[in-house]
Design an enzyme around this catalytic site. Structure first.
Site, PDB file in Angstrom:
ATOM      1  N   LEU A 108       4.449   8.385  -3.060  1.00 42.32           N
ATOM      2  CA  LEU A 108       3.666   7.259  -2.576  1.00 42.32           C
ATOM      3  C   LEU A 108       4.200   6.024  -3.276  1.00 42.32           C
ATOM      4  O   LEU A 108       4.444   6.049  -4.483  1.00 42.32           O
ATOM      5  CB  LEU A 108       2.175   7.443  -2.907  1.00 42.32           C
ATOM      6  N   ASP A 109       4.403   4.936  -2.543  1.00 40.98           N
ATOM      7  CA  ASP A 109       4.950   3.743  -3.174  1.00 40.98           C
ATOM      8  C   ASP A 109       3.897   3.065  -4.051  1.00 40.98           C
ATOM      9  O   ASP A 109       2.723   3.446  -4.063  1.00 40.98           O
ATOM     10  CB  ASP A 109       5.522   2.779  -2.129  1.00 40.98           C
ATOM     11  N   LYS A 110       4.334   2.057  -4.762  1.00 41.25           N
ATOM     12  CA  LYS A 110       3.497   1.380  -5.749  1.00 41.25           C
ATOM     13  C   LYS A 110       2.222   0.814  -5.149  1.00 41.25           C
ATOM     14  O   LYS A 110       1.174   0.774  -5.794  1.00 41.25           O
ATOM     15  CB  LYS A 110       4.322   0.260  -6.406  1.00 41.25           C
ATOM     16  N   GLU A 111       2.302   0.382  -3.893  1.00 38.32           N
ATOM     17  CA  GLU A 111       1.168  -0.268  -3.243  1.00 38.32           C
ATOM     18  C   GLU A 111       0.350   0.680  -2.370  1.00 38.32           C
ATOM     19  O   GLU A 111      -0.468   0.233  -1.568  1.00 38.32           O
ATOM     20  CB  GLU A 111       1.664  -1.454  -2.401  1.00 38.32           C
ATOM     21  N   THR A 112       0.577   1.986  -2.522  1.00 41.93           N
ATOM     22  CA  THR A 112      -0.181   2.984  -1.772  1.00 41.93           C
ATOM     23  C   THR A 112      -0.907   3.895  -2.750  1.00 41.93           C
ATOM     24  O   THR A 112      -0.335   4.349  -3.731  1.00 41.93           O
ATOM     25  CB  THR A 112       0.740   3.818  -0.869  1.00 41.93           C
TER      26      THR A 112
END
Length: 234
Positions: free
Chosen positions: A101-105
């Site tokens: 999961l990316d940083k903003e998810t």
């Protein structure tokens, strides 16, 4: 497996350090008896400094990942591994995330040290569904569901269409999207292709496994029944 090697593989310390721990009496069984290096005690009955040992090889962990954390140890800043005990980074085999999961998810993120299980989850043949809760910058147009479900949607710079995905519209700027594959920033790119922008994104389920009762930033070891639920709906 000898006790010294077991402890070292679980990340408690080097073999030399674990030999010292055993000599100091830090390893006991549940009755409080000190264990020797050649002890045949079952894993679940071994205590280290009066605490049960971490799970043995084959562990699968579910984390409710907060925003602001990344999944790769090559990244700078806060890592999802910072939310686990430090010794988990030293486990052998290594503990890896199953996908990212990316940083903003935020939301559901799995870890395991079982390579076979990891590849089963991410294999395209498994088609493990992943459900995302999406908040958008502007109202949807109304044709997004048909486009996402068509099996013909192409993302920019790719040459293979997306697998059909299911969109549930919750209101004009909130939706629930179910994917059966995992491409780079897929949810954000799908909505960007419709002229919209994702402002908040949470993965709520992996297969039939959700985050019920698991607070943000917390994690738990999955039972065999919970691991089976990952493959429900695939």
């Amino acid at each position: 497996m000898r006790l010294v090697k077991l402890l070292a593989n679980l990340g408690y310390g080097s073999r030399k350090e674990m030999q010292v721990a055993i000599r100091n009496g830090w390893l006991t069984d549940r009755e409080g008896s000190r264990l020797k290096a050649d002890a045949k005690t079952a894993h679940e009955d071994i205590l280290f400094d009066d605490e049960p040992l971490d799970p043995a090889h084959g562990v699968v962990i579910l984390m409710n990942k907060p925003l602001g954390y990344t999944c790769s140890i090559k990244d700078q800043g806060r890592l999802v591994y910072d939310l686990l005990p430090d010794r988990f980074r030293m486990r052998k085999p290594v503990l890896s995330t199953i996908g990212r999961l990316d940083k903003e998810t935020s939301g559901a993120l799995l870890f395991t040290d079982d390579g076979t299980f990891l590849h089963r989850v991410i294999s395209p043949k498994s088609e493990v569904p992943k459900i995302y809760e999406v908040t958008l910058d502007r109202p949807m147009k109304g044709d997004e569901g048909a486009l996402f479900a068509s099996g013909d949607m192409m993302l920019e710079s790719e040459d293979k269409p997306l697998k059909p995905a299911e969109l549930q519209v919750l209101d004009e700027t909130h939706a629930r999207l179910t994917l059966h594959e995992g491409r780079y920033h897929q949810v954000r790119r799908m909505f960007a292709a419709t002229g919209n922008h994702v402002t908040d994104l949470t993965r709520s389920h992996i297969g039939g496994l959700g985050l019920e009762g698991l607070e943000e930033g917390k994690w738990k070891v999955l039972s065999e029944e919970e691991k089976t639920r990952i493959f429900e709906g695939g």
